[in-house]
Design an enzyme around this catalytic site. Structure first.
Site, PDB file in Angstrom:
ATOM      1  N   CYS A 371       0.727  -0.736   1.586  1.00  0.00           N
ATOM      2  CA  CYS A 371       0.913   0.830   1.393  1.00  0.00           C
ATOM      3  C   CYS A 371       1.741   1.025   0.109  1.00  0.00           C
ATOM      4  CB  CYS A 371       1.190   1.514   2.544  1.00  0.00           C
ATOM      5  SG  CYS A 371       2.101   0.546   3.785  1.00  0.00           S
ATOM      6  N   ARG A 400       3.627 -12.086   6.527  1.00  0.00           N
ATOM      7  CA  ARG A 400       4.713 -11.746   7.536  1.00  0.00           C
ATOM      8  C   ARG A 400       5.109 -12.978   8.239  1.00  0.00           C
ATOM      9  NH1 ARG A 400       1.186  -6.804  10.395  1.00  0.00           N
ATOM     10  NH2 ARG A 400       0.930  -5.676   8.324  1.00  0.00           N
ATOM     11  N   GLN A 418      -5.693  -8.215   4.810  1.00  0.00           N
ATOM     12  CA  GLN A 418      -6.332  -7.030   5.485  1.00  0.00           C
ATOM     13  C   GLN A 418      -7.061  -6.533   4.541  1.00  0.00           C
ATOM     14  OE1 GLN A 418      -2.320  -4.842   5.398  1.00  0.00           O
ATOM     15  NE2 GLN A 418      -2.322  -5.154   7.867  1.00  0.00           N
ATOM     16  N   ASP A 420      -7.682  -3.396   4.127  1.00  0.00           N
ATOM     17  CA  ASP A 420      -6.860  -2.089   4.223  1.00  0.00           C
ATOM     18  C   ASP A 420      -7.317  -1.067   3.249  1.00  0.00           C
ATOM     19  OD1 ASP A 420      -4.488  -0.860   4.852  1.00  0.00           O
ATOM     20  OD2 ASP A 420      -3.176  -2.089   3.880  1.00  0.00           O
ATOM     21  N   HIS A 422      -6.284   3.407   2.158  1.00  0.00           N
ATOM     22  CA  HIS A 422      -5.358   4.664   2.409  1.00  0.00           C
ATOM     23  C   HIS A 422      -6.018   5.989   2.112  1.00  0.00           C
ATOM     24  CE1 HIS A 422      -2.341   1.274   2.540  1.00  0.00           C
ATOM     25  NE2 HIS A 422      -1.840   1.667   3.536  1.00  0.00           N
ATOM     26  N   LYS A 502      -1.180   6.311  15.787  1.00  0.00           N
ATOM     27  CA  LYS A 502      -2.345   5.627  15.554  1.00  0.00           C
ATOM     28  C   LYS A 502      -3.552   5.404  16.596  1.00  0.00           C
ATOM     29  CE  LYS A 502      -0.497   1.203  16.737  1.00  0.00           C
ATOM     30  NZ  LYS A 502      -0.506  -0.235  16.621  1.00  0.00           N
ATOM     31  N   HIS A 548      -3.448   5.420   6.895  1.00  0.00           N
ATOM     32  CA  HIS A 548      -3.575   3.998   6.856  1.00  0.00           C
ATOM     33  C   HIS A 548      -4.629   3.461   7.786  1.00  0.00           C
ATOM     34  CE1 HIS A 548       0.908   3.657   5.415  1.00  0.00           C
ATOM     35  NE2 HIS A 548       0.831   4.658   6.162  1.00  0.00           N
TER      36      HIS A 548
END
Length: 685
Positions: A371, A400, A418, A420, A422, A502, A548
């Site tokens: 992000c 991570r 990911q 991912d 946004h 979420k 997200h």
RNA sequence: GCUGAUGUGGCUCAGCGGUAGAGCGUCUCCUUGGUAAGGAGAAGAUCGCGGGUUCAAAUCCCGCCAUCAGCUCCA
């Protein structure tokens, strides 16, 4: 005299004075009476023999209720304890709780005795006999330690040869006494026991009505444990078991475990030459050519889906300055899971010639999330509401740190990609974005035959950033969008991300396990922290809302999930090798090469087996590698200008021309697959 | 993080104080074969890493790393 109780639907029922939970169930239907495990009276769990009071709010918990299954398993733990005491009279019981998929009982074995799986048949035999007796579980509350029930209990769970009973239960009783039990005060906690046949155990309850409910149990394994989970205390033997209401359910569960073992993606990853791990890179997968092919196809497919929804793909750095992570809140909330860089400088004065503590003017950290990078792209220039909703996507590699002991194949790694994105939008646009995403995700999962998808709404966790008003607005926005979507969802309080609530997508694979994959997270916090703005229709500056979202979640993990879901036999479009060309002998190699070429030009991933082996062997090897199609080339095919095809599970397509074969395959490329979705949607509309 | 188990050629495993083994895979040769394993031979191992005990350690002890199974608490 009669009493009235209310049911969950708000209706009221009148019953004879002294009526029990079971009487209530009987008054509704005999079937319900048979299925009722316990009652929930004013939110307190009670046995079916519990007498109801006027005005009670009652919910009947049946064998279809998760709470019913928990109760069954708790009772099964008692049954097992009774059987173990019969088999090992000097064993001392401690605690026996329910777990996600069964139960266990921690037992202290004096004199170096132990329980091993070799003892299971004997114990299970005794459990069967006890279940057959169908003894009722009777709740007894002790008024004092002189109470006959207490005395009976001590007679059973005593230390052999000793006077008192076991120290573990003693500890629990003493704790309860400190909490006020046996004090005679009106609101004091009860000291309750459950009697079933000749067995009594200290227990809060409730339990199933009788041991006859416990016919479908199985002991699973043993492991070590410590009293109070404290390594300095007494070591205990933990015996695990599981229990189900129906024989079929137990059989299905055992079958699922067996299937899961067969489908283990770590084993298939080795067998199918997809990926491997090495000791020096714990939790960092090495994808082999075939594994990388699947990984890339998953990305290609996702990119195709993004392209139709007005996403803009970006690339952001793996490493950002630590200060950026302070600003985003990750440093405070996520530090333990982050990798930090360290500068090494050559220094002749240092002992080994290296200064390990060189001062960093700008300490850096590896991104655990994408992000901040996307926020920086947003911020690069002034944005207008006319660009909204702005959707920035990235196949972002994040790192991570995971605590040792939780890494697990591709399911739990320390670096993963990911899918991912946004979404930046106005508050008014949230609803539309969420609905777009829900449909989007369902379409993606459908492509893998994953059609059983459950939604969960998770709200504010303990550790979080942002004001109460923000959270309230965010939670109600998500809830509103979900309600508007008309899809069922479960509420999961306190399980949200630290920056916002979420929606999670849980998908069920073909052997019944569920996996959390997709997530949609609403964030009213990060845009403000980073000073994001847009110019609204009114000409003023406003702070955008940020969503997200990830659909696969982690591509690596999703790869693992579908490997197990398909048991390694990937559908044609995902198979790393789609067609295997097998010449009968060397003499047919030249023609086989021409066929390979023709298939490859059609867009298929083809491999030619040039090895000097007999056909049977080549077919076996091809089938074991789960290559969807084997194409056999022999003298006949060379002569006729044809091929002879069969599937990996032995279905013969017979002799046919290459074009005919290709025609039969359907959509075998990602673009063709996506086009077929579009066609299906148009047909439906 | 905690508990227990495991770590031996690319893979699966045997050996458990006295000169490193098997099967599969790989390579070479023979074989030219029709729908799930033809034959012969060869190469390939600092026995996870580091210490210790011993005349001698893959084997016993200690530490670390990794993997696997599970756990991270009120009857």
């Amino acid at each position: 005299m009669s009493i009235a109780v209310t049911l969950p639907d708000g209706s009221s029922r009148s019953l004879e004075d002294g009526a029990t939970v079971l009487d209530l169930a009987r008054s509704i239907s005999p079937g319900l009476a048979k299925a009722t495990v316990i009652g929930l009276v004013n939110d307190r769990q009670v046995d079916v023999r519990h007498a109801l009071q006027d005005g009670d709010a009652v919910r009947l918990v049946t064998d279809r209720d998760p709470l019913g299954l928990e109760t069954l398993r708790h009772s099964a733990a008692h049954l097992m304890a009774a059987a173990i005491l019969e088999e090992f009279p000097s064993a001392q019981l401690t605690i026996g709780p329910v777990t996600d998929d069964g139960f266990y009982y921690d037992i202290f074995m004096p004199d170096g005795q132990t329980i091993t799986p070799a003892d299971f048949p004997k114990i299970e035999q005794r459990m069967k006999a006890l279940a057959k007796r169908d003894d009722p579980f009777v709740r007894c509350v002790a008024a004092s330690e002189r109470d006959p029930v207490f005395q009976d209990y001590q007679a059973i769970d005593k230390v052999e040869g000793g006077a008192g009973f076991n120290q573990f239960k003693r500890e629990i009783v003493d704790e309860l006494k400190r909490a006020g039990a046996l004090s005679g005060e009106p609101d004091a906690p009860e000291l309750s026991f459950y009697r079933s046949g000749g067995f009594i155990d200290l227990c809060r309850g409730p339990h199933v009505p009788s041991t006859g409910w416990l016919k479908h149990t199985k002991l699973m394994k043993v492991s070590g444990a410590y009293w109070r989970a404290d390594a300095s205390r007494e070591p205990l033997v933990r015996v695990y078991g599981t229990a189900f209401f129906k024989k079929k359910e137990l059989a299905e569960y055992l079958h699922m475990l067996e299937e899961a073992k067969k489908r283990d993606h770590r084993v298939l990853g080795e067998q199918l030459d997809l990926f491997h791990f090495v000791d020096d890179a714990p939790g960092f997968p090495f994808l082999h050519p075939k594994g990388a092919t699947i990984y890339n196809l998953l990305q290609d497919f996702m990119r195709g889906m993004l392209a139709r929804r007005d996403y803009h793909e970006v690339r952001t750095p793996l490493i950002l300055s630590e200060s950026m992570w302070h600003r985003s809140g990750h440093y405070d909330n996520y530090m333990e899971n982050m990798f930090f860089t360290r500068r090494q400088v050559r220094d002749a004065r240092a002992e080994d010639g290296i200064n390990h503590n060189a001062e960093e003017d700008r300490p850096m950290a590896v991104k655990p999330m994408n992000c901040p990078g996307h926020l920086l792209i947003y911020k690069h220039r002034l944005r207008s509401h006319n660009e909204f909703p702005l959707r920035l996507a990235e196949m972002g590699l994040v790192h991570r740190r995971e605590m040792s002991g939780v890494r697990h194949g591709l399911f739990r790694v320390q670096a993963f990609t990911q899918d991912d994105a946004h979404h930046f939008c106005t508050p008014e646009q949230i609803n539309g974005e969420i609905n777009l995403l829900i449909d989007f995700f369902f379409e993606v999962y459908g492509a893998f035959g994953l059609t059983d998808v459950a939604l969960e709404l998770s709200t504010r966790p303990e550790k979080s950033i942002g004001s109460d008003e923000m959270w309230e607005a965010a939670e109600s926005a998500l809830k509103g969008a979900l309600d508007a979507s008309g899809r069922a969802y479960k509420l999961n309080p306190g399980d949200g991300a630290f920056y916002g609530p979420k929606i999670d997508f849980h998908i069920r694979d073909c052997i019944g396990r569920t996996w959390q994959c997709g997530t949609i997270q609403l964030d009213f916090s990060m845009p403000g922290r980073f000073g994001l703005e847009y110019v609204g229709a009114d000409g003023d500056r406003h702070t955008p809302v940020m969503i997200h979202r990830a659909c696969y979640g982690s591509i690596e993990r999703f790869f693992g999930i579908i490997t197990e879901h398909f048991a390694g036999a990937f559908p044609l479009w995902l198979a790393p090798v789609q067609v295997h060309v097998l010449p009968v002998s060397e003499k047919h190699l030249e023609y086989a090469r021409a066929v390979q070429d023709q298939l490859a030009r059609a867009g298929l991933r083809v491999e030619l087996d040039e090895s000097d082996e007999r056909l049977g062997y080549k077919i076996r090897r091809s089938a074991l590698m789960k290559i969807p199609y084997a194409v056999v080339i022999g003298a006949k095919e060379v002569e006729h200008g044809t091929i002879n095809a069969r599937t990996s599970d032995g279905e013969e397509l017979g002799e046919l021309r290459v074009e005919q074969f290709i025609e039969r395959l359907g959509a075998f490329t990602v673009p063709a697959l996506i086009a077929s979705f579009a066609a299906a949607r148009e047909a439906a509309a």
